[in-house]
Each structure stands twice: as structure tokens, then as C-alpha cells.
Write a protein that holds these residues in place. Structure first.
Motif, PDB file in Angstrom:
ATOM      1  N   LYS A 322       0.818  -1.191   0.000  1.00  0.00           N
ATOM      2  CA  LYS A 322       0.000   0.000   0.000  1.00  0.00           C
ATOM      3  C   LYS A 322       0.862   1.255   0.000  1.00  0.00           C
ATOM      4  CE  LYS A 322      -3.918   2.150   2.367  1.00  0.00           C
ATOM      5  NZ  LYS A 322      -4.815   2.088   3.544  1.00  0.00           N
ATOM      6  N   GLY A 323       0.528   2.167  -0.915  1.00  0.00           N
ATOM      7  CA  GLY A 323       1.264   3.412  -1.011  1.00  0.00           C
ATOM      8  C   GLY A 323       2.508   3.341  -1.860  1.00  0.00           C
ATOM      9  N   GLU A 324       2.783   2.160  -2.452  1.00  0.00           N
ATOM     10  CA  GLU A 324       3.964   2.009  -3.295  1.00  0.00           C
ATOM     11  C   GLU A 324       3.560   1.338  -4.604  1.00  0.00           C
ATOM     12  OE1 GLU A 324       7.272   0.172  -1.430  1.00  0.00           O
ATOM     13  OE2 GLU A 324       7.047   1.253   0.466  1.00  0.00           O
ATOM     14  N   THR A 325       4.530   1.194  -5.490  1.00  0.00           N
ATOM     15  CA  THR A 325       4.290   0.529  -6.776  1.00  0.00           C
ATOM     16  C   THR A 325       4.764  -0.916  -6.773  1.00  0.00           C
ATOM     17  OG1 THR A 325       6.417   1.338  -7.595  1.00  0.00           O
ATOM     18  CG2 THR A 325       4.502   2.702  -8.043  1.00  0.00           C
ATOM     19  N   THR A 326       5.273  -1.379  -5.632  1.00  0.00           N
ATOM     20  CA  THR A 326       5.758  -2.749  -5.528  1.00  0.00           C
ATOM     21  C   THR A 326       4.587  -3.713  -5.440  1.00  0.00           C
ATOM     22  OG1 THR A 326       7.671  -1.930  -4.321  1.00  0.00           O
ATOM     23  CG2 THR A 326       7.230  -4.293  -4.205  1.00  0.00           C
ATOM     24  N   GLY A 327       4.595  -4.761  -6.235  1.00  0.00           N
ATOM     25  CA  GLY A 327       3.495  -5.707  -6.182  1.00  0.00           C
ATOM     26  C   GLY A 327       3.764  -6.963  -6.977  1.00  0.00           C
ATOM     27  N   THR A 328       2.807  -7.908  -6.906  1.00  0.00           N
ATOM     28  CA  THR A 328       2.911  -9.161  -7.648  1.00  0.00           C
ATOM     29  C   THR A 328       1.499  -9.720  -7.805  1.00  0.00           C
ATOM     30  OG1 THR A 328       3.977 -11.318  -7.709  1.00  0.00           O
ATOM     31  CG2 THR A 328       3.238 -10.548  -5.557  1.00  0.00           C
ATOM     32  N   ILE A 329       1.385 -10.932  -8.355  1.00  0.00           N
ATOM     33  CA  ILE A 329       0.093 -11.603  -8.485  1.00  0.00           C
ATOM     34  C   ILE A 329       0.227 -13.032  -7.983  1.00  0.00           C
ATOM     35  CG2 ILE A 329      -0.685 -10.189 -10.422  1.00  0.00           C
ATOM     36  CD1 ILE A 329       0.127 -12.438 -12.289  1.00  0.00           C
ATOM     37  N   THR A 330      -0.897 -13.626  -7.647  1.00  0.00           N
ATOM     38  CA  THR A 330      -0.890 -14.999  -7.148  1.00  0.00           C
ATOM     39  C   THR A 330      -0.772 -15.975  -8.313  1.00  0.00           C
ATOM     40  OG1 THR A 330      -3.304 -15.022  -7.171  1.00  0.00           O
ATOM     41  CG2 THR A 330      -2.221 -14.424  -5.101  1.00  0.00           C
ATOM     42  N   ASP A 331      -0.123 -17.127  -8.052  1.00  0.00           N
ATOM     43  CA  ASP A 331       0.081 -18.118  -9.099  1.00  0.00           C
ATOM     44  C   ASP A 331      -1.091 -19.091  -9.179  1.00  0.00           C
ATOM     45  OD1 ASP A 331       0.350 -19.813  -6.932  1.00  0.00           O
ATOM     46  OD2 ASP A 331       2.536 -19.933  -7.064  1.00  0.00           O
ATOM     47  N   ALA A 332      -0.904 -20.217  -9.855  1.00  0.00           N
ATOM     48  CA  ALA A 332      -1.985 -21.184 -10.060  1.00  0.00           C
ATOM     49  C   ALA A 332      -2.473 -21.804  -8.757  1.00  0.00           C
ATOM     50  CB  ALA A 332      -1.518 -22.277 -11.019  1.00  0.00           C
ATOM     51  N   ASP A 333      -1.672 -21.743  -7.720  1.00  0.00           N
ATOM     52  CA  ASP A 333      -2.085 -22.268  -6.411  1.00  0.00           C
ATOM     53  C   ASP A 333      -2.574 -21.163  -5.479  1.00  0.00           C
ATOM     54  OD1 ASP A 333      -1.330 -24.915  -7.084  1.00  0.00           O
ATOM     55  OD2 ASP A 333       0.772 -24.451  -6.637  1.00  0.00           O
ATOM     56  N   GLY A 334      -2.679 -19.937  -6.012  1.00  0.00           N
ATOM     57  CA  GLY A 334      -3.091 -18.819  -5.177  1.00  0.00           C
ATOM     58  C   GLY A 334      -1.971 -18.282  -4.304  1.00  0.00           C
TER      59      GLY A 334
END
Length: 491
Positions: A322-334
Motif C-alpha cells: 500500500k502506497g507504493e508501486t511494488t506488487g505481484t500476483i498470485t500463481d496457479a495455487d493462489g
């Protein structure tokens, strides 16, 4: 901070370091050709190394970007929102104006100097002295050369002095010393505010004279006679300014160099010290500071699973700091893995689920973070209970008036909150909404927020949208989810 400012800051810091390096190691030796190469490299490298891209051995493996999740949905073009320009100029704008004015004046002076030399060519009579083509100036002036053109005033010199002058200026011409002069002049114009740029330019000029003087002495001319000749030309008025000049200033240094013993060949080993200096600059330029807030405790690696209330993994959920541009997404297992500040907060979101926030320190290894299904109002439940939301359709929904009208609407309606401007808050807010088959807009969410003020403004504008022309698929009107990124950027 402005990228151009950062670029010039790096370039000028490099010039200061190069000048100190040159004065410390090279100024006392007689390796004039090597010094010429080093000085040219200093200019070129100072302005090129800030442009070097990050090297793969410096980079760390980054998690997939948040933008990957929205590639399977319809994404509108990013809208850039900036504060309305103020009528008064700020300090940065005044600085840019002053820099531009001085740069323009210096470049204008440079052009005038070039014009003076070209004009002198047409005014002077071309003749041959000692087998060398020269231009004889009509008025008394110090001899000089520019590229292949050599200018002298023969009436002011004896035959022996003319011989020394021709050898000196021929060295400048044959070794293309004028290229060094022009490069130094142009780079100094760009960095006129940096005293080290002017000092480096002086070193370039002096070293070129050392090269030409050494050629005169190697040709067999008497050293003492030549030095007296230089002293006699010290106060001779110059016909132009942009040139390699026989009687350029620093006569004392030139005489000292002529009387100096040649430096031993072993001294050339110090040239190899230049490589560690260049490597350090590249390393510092590419090792950029992290944009993560560590709050003095450093980043932490967190790993967990994102599921629904039934424990089923949610694939492709966005997980950002929150408040930054750092992030990712969950894979096939969540599952997701992310480096985040220990005192930070994770924001987890997915289509048709409520966004959930959780402190980084509360995330346990491989824990399950459950998201709640978005709760619709009773009217919405009745209207959309059987309404399937499509991600790929044959005919996309359309804003009233078309795409241009949508861009115009967003550009005019989105306002940059004044309080956010004052606090210097900026960044990208990603919103999502569904265009229902009746054209209405609902299920509006902030998928990726920056600040409550900016998030609220983005939500307000989306909620205020008029009805759209619905999408069509296989001959029927259908609902489609859209993603709308809005970039808030301070000027």
C-alpha cells in the motif's frame, strides 16, 4: 525528481571526479597523447554513463508486475492527470529558464566564433610558406590554426620564428586537435554552471599545446630560442577565439613542460586506474535505491496463499504494498511471494471480491488469506443474479460519443486533490468496473490504490459516468469488466 535533472547531476558529479583524478595522477607526466585520450574519454563517459541501462548481474529477479493481471480483461488507456499550471513560476521553472538563457547565449557565442574564423578565411590571402599552405592575415595578430587552416601574420615574424610556428600549427592540424576544442566548448556550454567543466576545458587546451610544443622541439628547433619566442607572443591580440593557438595562455606551464624530463614508461601503468573509476561510476549509476519504505528495519520476504471463504485458491489476485508501486500476483495455487517493508501493509484485490488489507508483520509463512465475495444490494442481486461477466466479447461496449468523448470526459472530470498536491502525493490508481448489458456502470473498485484522496477521486469520476452502449456477444448484449488506470503526476 525529474529524470533530466538526475541525468545532469550524475554527469556533472562525474566531471568533478574526473578532474580530481586527472590532476592527481596525470598533470605532472609527459604522456601527452595518453592524456589527450583520457580527457576526451572523460567528456564522453561523463555524459554517456548515466544513460546506461541496468546490467543483468546487478538486477535481482523481480516478481511479475501487477499489470499482468489486467491483460486478460479490457483495459482502457491510462489517463494522466496533472495539477492545473500555476500562473507564477516556481524555483525549478526559474532555474530552467536561467539555464536555457545562458546556454543559448553560450551557443550563440560559439556560432559567432565559428563565423569569425570563416570570415577570416575569405579576408586572408592564401600563400605557401616552407611548403605549407597558410592564410596570411591582413592585420597584426597571433598565429593560430583551426582544423586544416593555418593563419599567420608573416610580417611580425622572422624566418626562424615562422618555421617554429608552422611546425607547431601543423601538429594541431594533422592531429585534428580542433575536434577536442569543439567537444570541450560544447560540453562546457551544457555544463556552464559547473566550474570543473571549465577547468577540464582548460586542461584540454593546455595539453594540446604541450603536444604541439613537443613536436617543435623534436624537429630540432632550439629550446631556449623557442621559449623566448613564446614569451614575445604572450600579449599578441588574437584574431579569433575558437582555435588552437600558438600563444595560448599558460605560457609558464608550457615552458615548464618543455624543460621537464620525459616520464618513465612505467608511469603509464597508472592509466589502468581509470578502469576501476569507470566501473565504480557504472555501479553507482545502476544500483538505484529501492522505492520500498523500510522504516529503519529493512525489507521482509512474505509468502502466503489467497483463497475464497471455501478455501479455493484465487488465481491472479493482485498483491501490492500500500502506497507504493511494488506488487505481484498470485500463481496457479493462489500463492504469492513478495519483498515488502516490515512496517508496511499489503493490499490484496481480485474481481468480484472485497479488497483486503493486512499488515506485513501479521503475514505468516504459507498462511491462507481469505477474501470475501462482494456483497450486492438487494436490487443488484435481483438484476445481476444471472448476469455473466465476460472478459472477451465480439463487440466492445462504447462510451456515449465514442472513444474520443471518453478521453475528453476523463480529462475534464478528474481533478487533482489540492491536499494531495501539497503533500507531494502522486502515482497510479487502477480502478475496475463492469459495464452491464443495460449500459449501467457498477461493481466499481480500486484495484490498486495510492492514497485515500486519489483513490476517492478516481472512484468519484467512474461513478459519475453516463450509461454506455453495452457490449455484444453472439448476438446478445452482455456485461464486460473494464480496468481504468489513472496516473496522478505532479508537474
Amino acid at each position: 525528481m525529474d529524470a533530466t535533472f538526475i541525468y545532469f547531476l550524475k554527469a556533472n558529479i562525474a566531471l568533478a571526479l574526473f578532474y580530481a583524478f586527472y590532476r592527481l595522477l596525470f598533470v605532472q607526466d609527459t604522456f601527452f597523447k595518453g592524456r589527450r585520450t583520457v580527457l576526451i574519454l572523460f567528456w564522453i563517459f561523463a555524459f554517456s554513463y548515466p544513460l546506461a541501462e541496468n546490467w543483468t548481474w546487478i538486477q535481482s529477479s523481480a516478481p511479475p508486475a501487477v499489470s499482468e493481471i489486467i491483460q486478460t480483461h479490457v483495459t482502457l488507456p491510462e489517463i494522466l492527470v496533472s495539477p492545473e499550471p500555476s500562473s507564477s513560476l516556481n524555483i525549478q521553472e526559474w532555474g530552467q529558464i536561467i539555464y536555457g538563457i545562458v546556454l543559448a547565449l553560450l551557443l550563440f557565442r560559439f556560432c559567432i566564433q565559428l563565423g569569425e574564423i570563416i570570415h577570416l578565411i575569405y579576408r586572408s590571402k592564401k600563400t605557401n610558406i616552407n611548403g605549407v599552405s597558410v592564410y596570411c592575415m591582413q592585420n597584426p595578430s597571433g598565429p593560430f590554426s583551426f582544423f586544416r587552416w593555418i593563419f599567420v601574420y608573416p610580417k611580425a615574424h622572422s624566418e626562424r620564428e615562422l618555421e617554429e610556428i608552422i611546425i607547431h600549427e601543423q601538429t594541431h592540424a594533422q592531429q585534428w586537435h580542433s575536434i577536442d576544442i569543439i567537444l570541450a566548448e560544447l560540453f562546457t556550454c551544457l555544463c556552464w554552471f559547473n566550474p570543473f567543466a571549465w577547468l577540464l576545458k582548460r586542461e584540454v587546451r593546455d595539453n594540446l599545446e604541450y603536444l604541439a610544443d613537443s613536436s617543435v622541439l623534436r624537429s630540432g628547433c632550439d629550446s631556449k630560442s623557442y621559449q623566448y619566442h613564446l614569451l614575445g607572443l604572450t600579449y599578441r591580440r588574437a584574431a579569433a577565439q575558437l582555435y588552437t593557438n600558438f600563444n595560448v595562455l599558460s605560457i609558464k606551464n608550457r615552458i615548464r613542460m618543455m624543460n621537464k624530463r620525459p616520464t618513465q614508461k612505467i608511469g603509464m601503468a597508472k592509466f589502468f586506474l581509470l578502469f576501476p573509476l569507470l566501473a565504480c561510476l557504472l555501479l553507482l549509476s545502476n544500483c538505484k535505491p529501492s522505492n520500498k519504505k523500510t522504516d529503519g528495519e529493512g525489507p521482509a520476504t512474505v509468502s502466503a496463499y489467497v483463497t475464497d471463504l471455501q478455501g479455493k485458491p484465487i488465481v491472479g489476485a493482485t498483491v501490492i504494498v500500500k502506497g507504493e508501486t511494488t506488487g505481484t500476483i498470485t500463481d496457479a495455487d493462489g500463492k504469492f511471494t513478495l519483498n515488502a517493508p516490515q512496517e508496511g501493509t499489503l493490499s490484496i484485490a481480485f474481481v468480484d471480491f472485497d479488497t483486503k488489507e493486512i499488515a506485513v508483520k501479521d503475514v505468516q509463512t504459507d498462511m491462507k488469506i481469505q477474501l470475501n465475495k462482494t456483497v450486492l444490494l438487494e436490487d443488484d442481486k435481483k438484476s445481476y443474479a444471472d448476469d455473466k461477466v465476460y472478459t472477451v466479447v465480439e463487440k466492445q461496449p462504447a462510451f456515449p460519443g465514442g472513444f474520443d468523448a471518453l478521453i475528453k470526459y476523463l480529462g475534464s472530470e478528474v481533478k487533482y486533490p489540492v491536499e494531495a498536491q501539497e503533500k507531494g502525493i502522486q502515482g497510479r490508481v487502477v480502478t475496475s468496473f463492469i459495464v452491464r448489458k443495460d449500459g449501467t456502470i457498477d461493481s466499481i473498485k480500486v484495484m490498486r490504490g495510492i492514497d485515500p484522496m486519489l483513490d476517492a477521486e478516481a472512484m468519484r469520476v467512474v461513478k459519475a459516468m453516463p450509461k454506455w452502449k453495452p457490449a455484444e456477444h453472439e448476438g446478445e448484449k452482455v456485461s464486460v469488466r473494464y480496468f481504468l488506470p489513472i496516473q496522478f503526476k505532479l508537474q
